[in-house]
Design a protein around this motif. Sequence first.
Motif, PDB file in Angstrom:
ATOM      1  N   MET A  11       0.541   1.587 -12.231  1.00 26.33           N
ATOM      2  CA  MET A  11       0.615   2.868 -11.520  1.00 26.33           C
ATOM      3  C   MET A  11      -0.391   2.887 -10.376  1.00 26.33           C
ATOM      4  SD  MET A  11       0.217   6.712 -13.058  1.00 26.33           S
ATOM      5  CE  MET A  11       0.390   8.142 -11.990  1.00 26.33           C
ATOM      6  N   GLU A  12       0.096   3.233  -9.193  1.00 28.42           N
ATOM      7  CA  GLU A  12      -0.779   3.241  -8.028  1.00 28.42           C
ATOM      8  C   GLU A  12      -1.741   4.423  -8.067  1.00 28.42           C
ATOM      9  OE1 GLU A  12       1.093   1.208  -4.139  1.00 28.42           O
ATOM     10  OE2 GLU A  12       1.967   3.143  -4.659  1.00 28.42           O
ATOM     11  N   THR A  13      -2.973   4.177  -7.660  1.00 29.53           N
ATOM     12  CA  THR A  13      -3.940   5.254  -7.532  1.00 29.53           C
ATOM     13  C   THR A  13      -3.764   5.920  -6.172  1.00 29.53           C
ATOM     14  OG1 THR A  13      -5.631   3.839  -6.522  1.00 29.53           O
ATOM     15  CG2 THR A  13      -5.564   3.942  -8.931  1.00 29.53           C
ATOM     16  N   GLN A  14      -4.369   7.100  -6.013  1.00 23.20           N
ATOM     17  CA  GLN A  14      -4.274   7.794  -4.738  1.00 23.20           C
ATOM     18  C   GLN A  14      -4.935   6.988  -3.631  1.00 23.20           C
ATOM     19  OE1 GLN A  14      -2.475  10.648  -4.171  1.00 23.20           O
ATOM     20  NE2 GLN A  14      -2.844  10.037  -2.037  1.00 23.20           N
ATOM     21  N   ALA A  15      -6.064   6.325  -3.982  1.00 23.65           N
ATOM     22  CA  ALA A  15      -6.760   5.502  -2.981  1.00 23.65           C
ATOM     23  C   ALA A  15      -5.871   4.374  -2.484  1.00 23.65           C
ATOM     24  CB  ALA A  15      -8.049   4.930  -3.580  1.00 23.65           C
ATOM     25  N   ASN A  16      -5.122   3.773  -3.408  1.00 24.55           N
ATOM     26  CA  ASN A  16      -4.226   2.687  -3.022  1.00 24.55           C
ATOM     27  C   ASN A  16      -3.074   3.197  -2.171  1.00 24.55           C
ATOM     28  OD1 ASN A  16      -3.325   0.027  -2.970  1.00 24.55           O
ATOM     29  ND2 ASN A  16      -1.993   0.342  -4.724  1.00 24.55           N
ATOM     30  N   ILE A  17      -2.549   4.364  -2.534  1.00 20.67           N
ATOM     31  CA  ILE A  17      -1.465   4.974  -1.759  1.00 20.67           C
ATOM     32  C   ILE A  17      -1.946   5.274  -0.345  1.00 20.67           C
ATOM     33  CG2 ILE A  17      -0.005   7.023  -1.530  1.00 20.67           C
ATOM     34  CD1 ILE A  17       0.074   7.124  -4.617  1.00 20.67           C
ATOM     35  N   ASP A  18      -3.154   5.829  -0.240  1.00 17.31           N
ATOM     36  CA  ASP A  18      -3.714   6.153   1.081  1.00 17.31           C
ATOM     37  C   ASP A  18      -3.915   4.891   1.903  1.00 17.31           C
ATOM     38  OD1 ASP A  18      -3.741   8.802   0.421  1.00 17.31           O
ATOM     39  OD2 ASP A  18      -5.892   8.924   0.036  1.00 17.31           O
ATOM     40  N   TYR A  19      -4.475   3.829   1.269  1.00 15.40           N
ATOM     41  CA  TYR A  19      -4.697   2.603   2.029  1.00 15.40           C
ATOM     42  C   TYR A  19      -3.372   2.008   2.510  1.00 15.40           C
ATOM     43  CZ  TYR A  19      -5.414  -2.177   3.339  1.00 15.40           C
ATOM     44  OH  TYR A  19      -5.387  -3.347   4.046  1.00 15.40           O
ATOM     45  N   ASN A  20      -2.351   2.017   1.670  1.00 13.78           N
ATOM     46  CA  ASN A  20      -1.061   1.470   2.085  1.00 13.78           C
ATOM     47  C   ASN A  20      -0.504   2.216   3.279  1.00 13.78           C
ATOM     48  OD1 ASN A  20      -1.046  -0.513   0.122  1.00 13.78           O
ATOM     49  ND2 ASN A  20       0.052   0.736  -1.370  1.00 13.78           N
ATOM     50  N   ARG A  21      -0.692   3.528   3.303  1.00 13.13           N
ATOM     51  CA  ARG A  21      -0.224   4.317   4.455  1.00 13.13           C
ATOM     52  C   ARG A  21      -1.049   3.986   5.698  1.00 13.13           C
ATOM     53  NH1 ARG A  21       2.684   9.081   4.920  1.00 13.13           N
ATOM     54  NH2 ARG A  21       3.807   8.243   3.147  1.00 13.13           N
ATOM     55  N   ILE A  22      -2.368   3.867   5.517  1.00  8.44           N
ATOM     56  CA  ILE A  22      -3.233   3.507   6.638  1.00  8.44           C
ATOM     57  C   ILE A  22      -2.917   2.095   7.115  1.00  8.44           C
ATOM     58  CG2 ILE A  22      -5.619   3.061   7.337  1.00  8.44           C
ATOM     59  CD1 ILE A  22      -4.889   6.034   7.048  1.00  8.44           C
ATOM     60  N   ALA A  23      -2.670   1.190   6.175  1.00  8.00           N
ATOM     61  CA  ALA A  23      -2.343  -0.195   6.537  1.00  8.00           C
ATOM     62  C   ALA A  23      -1.077  -0.251   7.377  1.00  8.00           C
ATOM     63  CB  ALA A  23      -2.189  -1.042   5.277  1.00  8.00           C
ATOM     64  N   GLU A  24      -0.119   0.597   7.054  1.00  7.86           N
ATOM     65  CA  GLU A  24       1.116   0.657   7.837  1.00  7.86           C
ATOM     66  C   GLU A  24       0.812   1.085   9.273  1.00  7.86           C
ATOM     67  OE1 GLU A  24       5.477   2.935   7.738  1.00  7.86           O
ATOM     68  OE2 GLU A  24       4.019   3.243   6.118  1.00  7.86           O
ATOM     69  N   ALA A  25      -0.080   2.057   9.405  1.00 11.18           N
ATOM     70  CA  ALA A  25      -0.476   2.512  10.744  1.00 11.18           C
ATOM     71  C   ALA A  25      -1.235   1.420  11.493  1.00 11.18           C
ATOM     72  CB  ALA A  25      -1.335   3.770  10.631  1.00 11.18           C
ATOM     73  N   ILE A  26      -2.142   0.742  10.787  1.00  8.80           N
ATOM     74  CA  ILE A  26      -2.928  -0.314  11.413  1.00  8.80           C
ATOM     75  C   ILE A  26      -2.037  -1.464  11.863  1.00  8.80           C
ATOM     76  CG2 ILE A  26      -4.668  -2.105  10.943  1.00  8.80           C
ATOM     77  CD1 ILE A  26      -6.149  -0.029   9.268  1.00  8.80           C
ATOM     78  N   GLU A  27      -1.028  -1.787  11.060  1.00 10.27           N
ATOM     79  CA  GLU A  27      -0.099  -2.848  11.444  1.00 10.27           C
ATOM     80  C   GLU A  27       0.638  -2.469  12.734  1.00 10.27           C
ATOM     81  OE1 GLU A  27       2.147  -6.339  11.532  1.00 10.27           O
ATOM     82  OE2 GLU A  27       0.231  -5.799  10.595  1.00 10.27           O
ATOM     83  N   TYR A  28       1.023  -1.210  12.842  1.00  9.09           N
ATOM     84  CA  TYR A  28       1.680  -0.768  14.080  1.00  9.09           C
ATOM     85  C   TYR A  28       0.712  -0.877  15.254  1.00  9.09           C
ATOM     86  CZ  TYR A  28       4.056   1.983  17.573  1.00  9.09           C
ATOM     87  OH  TYR A  28       4.648   2.386  18.754  1.00  9.09           O
ATOM     88  N   ILE A  29      -0.522  -0.431  15.055  1.00  3.25           N
ATOM     89  CA  ILE A  29      -1.531  -0.523  16.116  1.00  3.25           C
ATOM     90  C   ILE A  29      -1.776  -1.982  16.491  1.00  3.25           C
ATOM     91  CG2 ILE A  29      -3.972  -0.143  16.669  1.00  3.25           C
ATOM     92  CD1 ILE A  29      -3.838   2.385  14.925  1.00  3.25           C
ATOM     93  N   ARG A  30      -1.841  -2.843  15.478  1.00  2.00           N
ATOM     94  CA  ARG A  30      -2.093  -4.273  15.731  1.00  2.00           C
ATOM     95  C   ARG A  30      -0.985  -4.880  16.580  1.00  2.00           C
ATOM     96  NH1 ARG A  30      -1.283  -9.379  13.620  1.00  2.00           N
ATOM     97  NH2 ARG A  30       0.301  -8.647  12.152  1.00  2.00           N
ATOM     98  N   GLN A  31       0.236  -4.458  16.325  1.00  2.00           N
ATOM     99  CA  GLN A  31       1.370  -5.006  17.054  1.00  2.00           C
ATOM    100  C   GLN A  31       1.511  -4.409  18.453  1.00  2.00           C
ATOM    101  OE1 GLN A  31       3.308  -7.459  16.117  1.00  2.00           O
ATOM    102  NE2 GLN A  31       2.629  -7.697  14.008  1.00  2.00           N
ATOM    103  N   HIS A  32       0.946  -3.200  18.663  1.00  2.00           N
ATOM    104  CA  HIS A  32       1.165  -2.488  19.927  1.00  2.00           C
ATOM    105  C   HIS A  32      -0.134  -2.064  20.618  1.00  2.00           C
ATOM    106  CE1 HIS A  32       4.872  -1.944  17.536  1.00  2.00           C
ATOM    107  NE2 HIS A  32       5.493  -2.003  18.699  1.00  2.00           N
ATOM    108  N   PHE A  33      -1.229  -2.768  20.318  1.00  2.13           N
ATOM    109  CA  PHE A  33      -2.520  -2.336  20.866  1.00  2.13           C
ATOM    110  C   PHE A  33      -2.535  -2.365  22.388  1.00  2.13           C
ATOM    111  CE2 PHE A  33      -2.957  -6.899  20.641  1.00  2.13           C
ATOM    112  CZ  PHE A  33      -3.642  -7.229  21.790  1.00  2.13           C
TER     113      PHE A  33
END
Length: 282
Positions: free
Chosen positions: A1-23
């Motif tokens: 079961m995912e913790t809230q911290a893990n859920i938050d990081y996964n969402r942030i990681a998705e944003a960071i991946e977009y930023i990394r691809q489009h910086f």
Amino acid sequence: METQANIDYNRIAEAIEYIRQHFKDQPSVEVVAEKVHLSASHFKRMFTQWAGTSPKKFLQYISVEHAKRMLQESQATLFDTAFETGLSSTSRLHDLFVRIEGMTPAEYKHGAKNLQINYSFAESPFGPLIVASTSKGVCYMAFEEDEQKALQNLLLKFPNAVFQQKLDLLQQNALFIFQNDWSKLPEIKLHLKGTDFQLKVWESLLKIPMGKLSTYGRIAGEVGSPNGSRAVGSAIGSNPVAYLIPCHRVIQSSGTFGGYMWGTTRKTAIIGWEGVKSQSAI
């Protein structure tokens, strides 16, 4: 079961991946928020809570141009001058407190035969991880979502060891590194299985200050093998202790971040997070 911290990081990681691809486009908060299906205000609040800074400021830390500037700034100073200035109170850099001890030739040769290893699972700002230790120090740390896979990878590292799921003081001291206040950080002891060359490279990585970056070529020069960038890259890729041995701070000479054993998005997140923390500690 995912913790809230893990859920938050996964969402942030998705944003960071977009930023990394489009910086290069320097995307706005609104654009990134839309890509991760959040309102701009909610995304900004969540991101700031995780990183300690705004998405816009974080973007500056993980752009290629910023990486180049960091390399240029650290060219003459790197770690030597870090001993001379500013390393007191909460501004102390954790690298000063990490000590490496290599396993004996017998332990290395026999796959840690009869060595007692404790292991546990923990959360970090960059997702779940497994951490393991001998009586002498932390011998393994890796980011991994799947606990069964994490344990299997550990067993492969030390095929003849005796394992027990137990969180001990050595592991706790290592995990303190993810807390905001490092003023009372204890010495972190590592007990590593590696060749003499690998240990030399890993010790060199500890000399890269937090918030700074280095290159494979520069590390090769520091370990006395100026033409050995490929061998250095192999040693860095064999790093058994995520984050504590900061292989994430080594990038390509062009300024691009390059690969990372635990994922390029995570590497990008760590570099940006450390950049923010190092600035706030000044």
